[in-house]
Design an enzyme around this catalytic site. Structure first.
Site, PDB file in Angstrom:
ATOM      1  N   ARG A   1       0.811  -1.245   0.000  1.00  9.13           N
ATOM      2  CA  ARG A   1       0.000   0.000   0.000  1.00  9.13           C
ATOM      3  C   ARG A   1       0.831   1.276   0.000  1.00  9.13           C
ATOM      4  O   ARG A   1       0.340   2.342   0.330  1.00  9.13           O
ATOM      5  CB  ARG A   1      -0.984   0.040   1.158  1.00  9.13           C
ATOM      6  CG  ARG A   1      -2.005  -1.066   1.082  1.00  9.13           C
ATOM      7  CD  ARG A   1      -3.265  -0.705   1.835  1.00  9.13           C
ATOM      8  NE  ARG A   1      -4.213  -1.796   1.696  1.00  9.13           N
ATOM      9  CZ  ARG A   1      -4.221  -2.865   2.480  1.00  9.13           C
ATOM     10  NH1 ARG A   1      -3.358  -2.977   3.464  1.00  9.13           N
ATOM     11  NH2 ARG A   1      -5.100  -3.814   2.270  1.00  9.13           N
TER      12      ARG A   1
ATOM     13  N   LYS B   1       2.995  11.549 -11.329  1.00  7.36           N
ATOM     14  CA  LYS B   1       2.149  10.608 -12.091  1.00  7.36           C
ATOM     15  C   LYS B   1       2.978   9.355 -12.331  1.00  7.36           C
ATOM     16  O   LYS B   1       4.059   9.424 -12.926  1.00  7.36           O
ATOM     17  CB  LYS B   1       1.748  11.206 -13.439  1.00  7.36           C
ATOM     18  CG  LYS B   1       0.583  12.156 -13.374  1.00  7.36           C
ATOM     19  CD  LYS B   1       0.125  12.479 -14.797  1.00  7.36           C
ATOM     20  CE  LYS B   1      -0.979  13.494 -14.809  1.00  7.36           C
ATOM     21  NZ  LYS B   1      -1.385  13.837 -16.192  1.00  7.36           N
TER      22      LYS B   1
ATOM     23  N   HIS C   1      -0.499  10.071 -27.501  1.00  6.20           N
ATOM     24  CA  HIS C   1      -0.756   8.790 -26.829  1.00  6.20           C
ATOM     25  C   HIS C   1      -1.453   7.814 -27.771  1.00  6.20           C
ATOM     26  O   HIS C   1      -1.177   6.605 -27.743  1.00  6.20           O
ATOM     27  CB  HIS C   1      -1.623   9.011 -25.582  1.00  6.20           C
ATOM     28  CG  HIS C   1      -0.829   9.464 -24.383  1.00  6.20           C
ATOM     29  ND1 HIS C   1      -1.417   9.799 -23.193  1.00  6.20           N
ATOM     30  CD2 HIS C   1       0.504   9.621 -24.196  1.00  6.20           C
ATOM     31  CE1 HIS C   1      -0.476  10.148 -22.313  1.00  6.20           C
ATOM     32  NE2 HIS C   1       0.689  10.063 -22.914  1.00  6.20           N
TER      33      HIS C   1
ATOM     34  N   HIS D   1       8.225   8.389 -27.082  1.00  3.23           N
ATOM     35  CA  HIS D   1       7.166   9.244 -26.538  1.00  3.23           C
ATOM     36  C   HIS D   1       7.310  10.679 -27.078  1.00  3.23           C
ATOM     37  O   HIS D   1       6.334  11.293 -27.513  1.00  3.23           O
ATOM     38  CB  HIS D   1       7.241   9.230 -25.010  1.00  3.23           C
ATOM     39  CG  HIS D   1       6.222  10.114 -24.364  1.00  3.23           C
ATOM     40  ND1 HIS D   1       4.868   9.848 -24.416  1.00  3.23           N
ATOM     41  CD2 HIS D   1       6.349  11.282 -23.669  1.00  3.23           C
ATOM     42  CE1 HIS D   1       4.213  10.810 -23.777  1.00  3.23           C
ATOM     43  NE2 HIS D   1       5.086  11.690 -23.317  1.00  3.23           N
TER      44      HIS D   1
ATOM     45  N   GLU E   1       9.647  17.355 -24.969  1.00  2.00           N
ATOM     46  CA  GLU E   1       8.943  17.806 -23.748  1.00  2.00           C
ATOM     47  C   GLU E   1       9.494  19.166 -23.281  1.00  2.00           C
ATOM     48  O   GLU E   1       8.765  19.967 -22.707  1.00  2.00           O
ATOM     49  CB  GLU E   1       9.051  16.771 -22.616  1.00  2.00           C
ATOM     50  CG  GLU E   1       8.451  15.402 -22.920  1.00  2.00           C
ATOM     51  CD  GLU E   1       6.954  15.257 -22.596  1.00  2.00           C
ATOM     52  OE1 GLU E   1       6.235  16.261 -22.543  1.00  2.00           O
ATOM     53  OE2 GLU E   1       6.517  14.097 -22.411  1.00  2.00           O
TER      54      GLU E   1
ATOM     55  N   LYS F   1       7.042  23.181 -15.158  1.00  2.00           N
ATOM     56  CA  LYS F   1       6.229  22.038 -14.742  1.00  2.00           C
ATOM     57  C   LYS F   1       5.955  22.076 -13.236  1.00  2.00           C
ATOM     58  O   LYS F   1       4.821  21.844 -12.786  1.00  2.00           O
ATOM     59  CB  LYS F   1       6.909  20.717 -15.100  1.00  2.00           C
ATOM     60  CG  LYS F   1       6.094  19.537 -14.568  1.00  2.00           C
ATOM     61  CD  LYS F   1       6.032  18.352 -15.431  1.00  2.00           C
ATOM     62  CE  LYS F   1       4.990  17.372 -14.922  1.00  2.00           C
ATOM     63  NZ  LYS F   1       5.099  16.049 -15.481  1.00  2.00           N
TER      64      LYS F   1
ATOM     65  N   ARG G   1      -3.557  21.711 -14.617  1.00  2.00           N
ATOM     66  CA  ARG G   1      -2.467  20.768 -14.905  1.00  2.00           C
ATOM     67  C   ARG G   1      -2.639  20.136 -16.279  1.00  2.00           C
ATOM     68  O   ARG G   1      -1.662  19.737 -16.929  1.00  2.00           O
ATOM     69  CB  ARG G   1      -2.382  19.680 -13.822  1.00  2.00           C
ATOM     70  CG  ARG G   1      -1.243  18.711 -14.106  1.00  2.00           C
ATOM     71  CD  ARG G   1      -0.986  17.697 -13.014  1.00  2.00           C
ATOM     72  NE  ARG G   1       0.070  16.793 -13.446  1.00  2.00           N
ATOM     73  CZ  ARG G   1       0.801  16.032 -12.654  1.00  2.00           C
ATOM     74  NH1 ARG G   1       0.591  16.038 -11.358  1.00  2.00           N
ATOM     75  NH2 ARG G   1       1.746  15.248 -13.141  1.00  2.00           N
TER      76      ARG G   1
ATOM     77  N   HIS H   1      -0.574  15.443 -26.385  1.00  3.96           N
ATOM     78  CA  HIS H   1      -0.680  14.074 -25.874  1.00  3.96           C
ATOM     79  C   HIS H   1      -1.956  13.352 -26.284  1.00  3.96           C
ATOM     80  O   HIS H   1      -1.997  12.121 -26.241  1.00  3.96           O
ATOM     81  CB  HIS H   1      -0.529  14.060 -24.351  1.00  3.96           C
ATOM     82  CG  HIS H   1       0.896  14.269 -23.896  1.00  3.96           C
ATOM     83  ND1 HIS H   1       1.630  15.390 -24.214  1.00  3.96           N
ATOM     84  CD2 HIS H   1       1.740  13.482 -23.156  1.00  3.96           C
ATOM     85  CE1 HIS H   1       2.847  15.291 -23.685  1.00  3.96           C
ATOM     86  NE2 HIS H   1       2.939  14.149 -23.043  1.00  3.96           N
TER      87      HIS H   1
HETATM   88  N1  LIG Z   1       4.945  10.450 -15.314  1.00  2.00           N
HETATM   89  C1  LIG Z   1       4.923  11.504 -16.080  1.00  2.00           C
HETATM   90  O1  LIG Z   1       4.484  12.595 -15.682  1.00  2.00           O
HETATM   91  C2  LIG Z   1       5.455  11.399 -17.474  1.00  2.00           C
HETATM   92  C3  LIG Z   1       5.697  12.557 -18.224  1.00  2.00           C
HETATM   93  C4  LIG Z   1       6.273  12.410 -19.486  1.00  2.00           C
HETATM   94  C5  LIG Z   1       6.577  11.160 -19.959  1.00  2.00           C
HETATM   95  N2  LIG Z   1       6.320  10.058 -19.206  1.00  2.00           N
HETATM   96  C6  LIG Z   1       6.656   8.728 -19.681  1.00  2.00           C
HETATM   97  O2  LIG Z   1       8.068   8.634 -19.817  1.00  2.00           O
HETATM   98  C7  LIG Z   1       8.348   7.583 -20.738  1.00  2.00           C
HETATM   99  C8  LIG Z   1       9.455   7.999 -21.665  1.00  2.00           C
HETATM  100  O3  LIG Z   1      10.609   8.280 -20.915  1.00  2.00           O
HETATM  101  P1  LIG Z   1      12.054   8.234 -21.566  1.00  2.00           P
HETATM  102  O4  LIG Z   1      12.036   8.887 -22.882  1.00  2.00           O
HETATM  103  O5  LIG Z   1      12.996   8.707 -20.536  1.00  2.00           O
HETATM  104  O6  LIG Z   1      12.212   6.698 -21.903  1.00  2.00           O
HETATM  105  P2  LIG Z   1      13.098   5.495 -21.326  1.00  2.00           P
HETATM  106  O7  LIG Z   1      13.101   5.488 -19.859  1.00  2.00           O
HETATM  107  O8  LIG Z   1      12.632   4.288 -22.034  1.00  2.00           O
HETATM  108  O9  LIG Z   1      14.568   5.855 -21.841  1.00  2.00           O
HETATM  109  C9  LIG Z   1      14.814   5.882 -23.236  1.00  2.00           C
HETATM  110  C10 LIG Z   1      15.976   4.957 -23.624  1.00  2.00           C
HETATM  111  O10 LIG Z   1      17.200   5.549 -23.199  1.00  2.00           O
HETATM  112  C11 LIG Z   1      17.952   4.623 -22.409  1.00  2.00           C
HETATM  113  N3  LIG Z   1      18.664   5.436 -21.430  1.00  2.00           N
HETATM  114  C12 LIG Z   1      18.144   6.071 -20.368  1.00  2.00           C
HETATM  115  N4  LIG Z   1      19.085   6.823 -19.767  1.00  2.00           N
HETATM  116  C13 LIG Z   1      20.216   6.637 -20.461  1.00  2.00           C
HETATM  117  C14 LIG Z   1      21.533   7.166 -20.348  1.00  2.00           C
HETATM  118  N5  LIG Z   1      21.856   8.078 -19.430  1.00  2.00           N
HETATM  119  N6  LIG Z   1      22.479   6.763 -21.234  1.00  2.00           N
HETATM  120  C15 LIG Z   1      22.153   5.875 -22.210  1.00  2.00           C
HETATM  121  N7  LIG Z   1      20.916   5.363 -22.388  1.00  2.00           N
HETATM  122  C16 LIG Z   1      19.962   5.750 -21.525  1.00  2.00           C
HETATM  123  C17 LIG Z   1      16.931   3.687 -21.831  1.00  2.00           C
HETATM  124  O11 LIG Z   1      17.500   2.459 -21.490  1.00  2.00           O
HETATM  125  C18 LIG Z   1      15.938   3.570 -22.985  1.00  2.00           C
HETATM  126  O12 LIG Z   1      16.427   2.649 -23.919  1.00  2.00           O
HETATM  127  C19 LIG Z   1       7.050   7.284 -21.459  1.00  2.00           C
HETATM  128  O13 LIG Z   1       6.555   6.061 -21.013  1.00  2.00           O
HETATM  129  C20 LIG Z   1       6.124   8.408 -21.035  1.00  2.00           C
HETATM  130  O14 LIG Z   1       4.783   8.017 -21.001  1.00  2.00           O
HETATM  131  C21 LIG Z   1       5.780  10.161 -17.976  1.00  2.00           C
HETATM  132 ZN   LIG Z   2       4.682  13.378 -22.126  1.00  2.00          ZN
END
Ligand SMILES: NC(=O)c1ccc[n+]([C@@H]2O[C@H](COP(=O)([O-])OP(=O)(O)OC[C@H]3O[C@@H](n4cnc5c(N)ncnc54)[C@H](O)[C@@H]3O)[C@@H](O)[C@H]2O)c1
Ligand SMILES: [Zn+2]
Length: 365
Positions: A121, A142, A251, A264, A184, A226, A240, A247
């Site tokens: 939990r 989120k 999405h 993304h 972003e 943000k 927000r 998106h």
């Molecule tokens: N929670 C939220 O508010 C929010 C906001 C925006 C996006 N998101 C989510 O975030 C996700 C995308 O995040 P992302 O783009 O960071 O993707 P990710 O975490 O998949 O990273 C992208 C790629 O880069 C690699 N990587 C990460 N750091 C590295 C580094 N320092 N050196 C080499 N390789 C590295 C990872 O292994 C992966 O292959 C999506 O699922 C999206 O929906 C969430």
């Molecule tokens: Zn996003």
């Protein structure tokens, strides 16, 4: 080092940003535990662990730390990954005082945060972001995973206890992930700061090359925008939602491609171009908002059109399953000018369809 404070219903948390700030990780963990941290679990992905795992592990002090590695990429945001992580944590006898360290990009942050939100939990977690994109995802609490039919539909609002964003990790990011993260960054400018968009255009080469000072400035500005928005409306009861610019379409594109065709950032880049076209079609903005939006995204080498092999019907169907669909109406964040957006709850479907077709043709007004 910069520090930002984010306010949430469960208390404020600090975001430390800068080169080398991971050296503060152990002290953050101790502050959360109120003393010695007897157990922590580092959840990371295979790429991040291979490049930087030892460094972060070394910063966890005398904590008994376990490491759980998930496959890299968006497709890990699923129930099986969560179940598997929880199994490993039970086997390691993690209890309600265990701290999760989410070490990676947005995928790791969303999955590890969701595990932390649900394990017994709810247990504390700290995010140590490693991507540019995670300047966005690490702030605001989120967390969640995808369903094969729709993106991010299983989740929670569950803020981290701290974010330790060491920008030196960004230097190993592949080019495509740099571009994805810039989407972003640009989004934050398009929502709230026209002069920041101009600054991004002027310094795009430095940003694409991950130039230290330029990147620090961009991340700081993006996170400040943000943090301000989510501190005022944590649970997306109102403003927000502006952060969802691009998106609604983005999405849907991720879901129709089973999360493999676009990153993304790429998906929301196309989505932001679509939103600008919809806004123009509804008389909300001038045409130069469409061209300027495309210009800044193209400068970052992000996609601004929809490939012709994408069936627009499938995109519309996926959109209707999105959280942003409300009482049968498509909810869109639409620009009124660069740096200012509005939330529109009843965008006529025929305009969305027309704009998706325009995006495929790259048609101009
Ligand atoms: N929670 C939220 O508010 C929010 C906001 C925006 C996006 N998101 C989510 O975030 C996700 C995308 O995040 P992302 O783009 O960071 O993707 P990710 O975490 O998949 O990273 C992208 C790629 O880069 C690699 N990587 C990460 N750091 C590295 C580094 N320092 N050196 C080499 N390789 C590295 C990872 O292994 C992966 O292959 C999506 O699922 C999206 O929906 C969430
Ligand atoms: Zn996003």
């Amino acid at each position: 080092m910069h520090t930002l404070t984010v306010h949430s219903a469960s208390g404020a948390y600090d975001v430390l940003v800068g080169d080398g700030v991971v050296a503060h990780l152990a002290e953050q963990l101790r502050a959360i535990a109120g003393g010695h941290v007897w157990r922590a679990v580092m959840i990371t992905d295979e790429h991040v662990y291979a490049r930087h795992g030892n460094r972060v592990f070394g910063e966890m002090g005398d904590t008994d730390a376990r490491i759980c590695t998930i496959p890299a990429g968006e497709r890990s945001k699923n129930m099986h990954t969560v179940y598997d992580l929880i199994t490993q944590m039970l086997e390691a006898r993690c209890d309600r005082h265990t701290i999760v360290v989410a070490f990676g990009g947005g995928v790791v942050g969303d999955v590890a945060g969701f595990v932390a939100a649900t394990y017994m939990r709810g247990i504390p977690y700290v995010h140590v972001p490693t991507t540019i994109l995670a300047h966005d995802s690490s702030v605001g609490g989120k967390v969640g995973i995808n369903h094969p039919l729709a993106k991010n539909v299983i989740g929670a609002f569950y803020p981290p206890r701290a974010v330790v964003y060491d920008t030196s990790f960004l230097h190993t990011l592949p080019d495509r992930e740099v571009r994805s993260g810039l989407a972003e960054v640009i989004k934050h400018g398009l929502i709230a700061d026209a002069s920041f968009v101009e600054w991004c255009i002027a310094h795009m080469d430095a940003l694409r090359a991950c130039h230290r000072e330029h990147m620090a400035k961009a991340l700081h500005r993006g996170m400040a925008i943000k943090a301000g928005i989510v501190s005022a409306d944590e649970r997306e009861q109102g403003n927000r939602a502006v952060l969802n610019l691009g998106h609604t379409i983005g999405h849907a594109l991720e879901a129709v491609s089973q999360y493999v065709r676009w990153t993304h950032g790429e998906a929301i880049s196309i989505g932001m171009c679509g939103s600008a076209r919809i806004a123009h079609a509804m008389g909300l903005c001038a045409w130069d908002v469409v061209t300027r939006t495309e210009e800044v995204l193209r400068a970052a080498h992000l996609p601004t059109t929809l490939p012709v092999d994408v069936a627009t019907n499938d995109v519309i169907e996926a959109m209707q399953r999105d959280k942003k669909f409300h009482n049968g109406n498509a909810v869109f964040v639409l620009p009124v000018r660069i740096g200012s957006v509005t939330i529109v709850r009843n965008v006529p479907m025929h305009i969305v369809v027309r704009c998706l077709h325009e995006l495929q043709g790259g048609q101009t007004a």
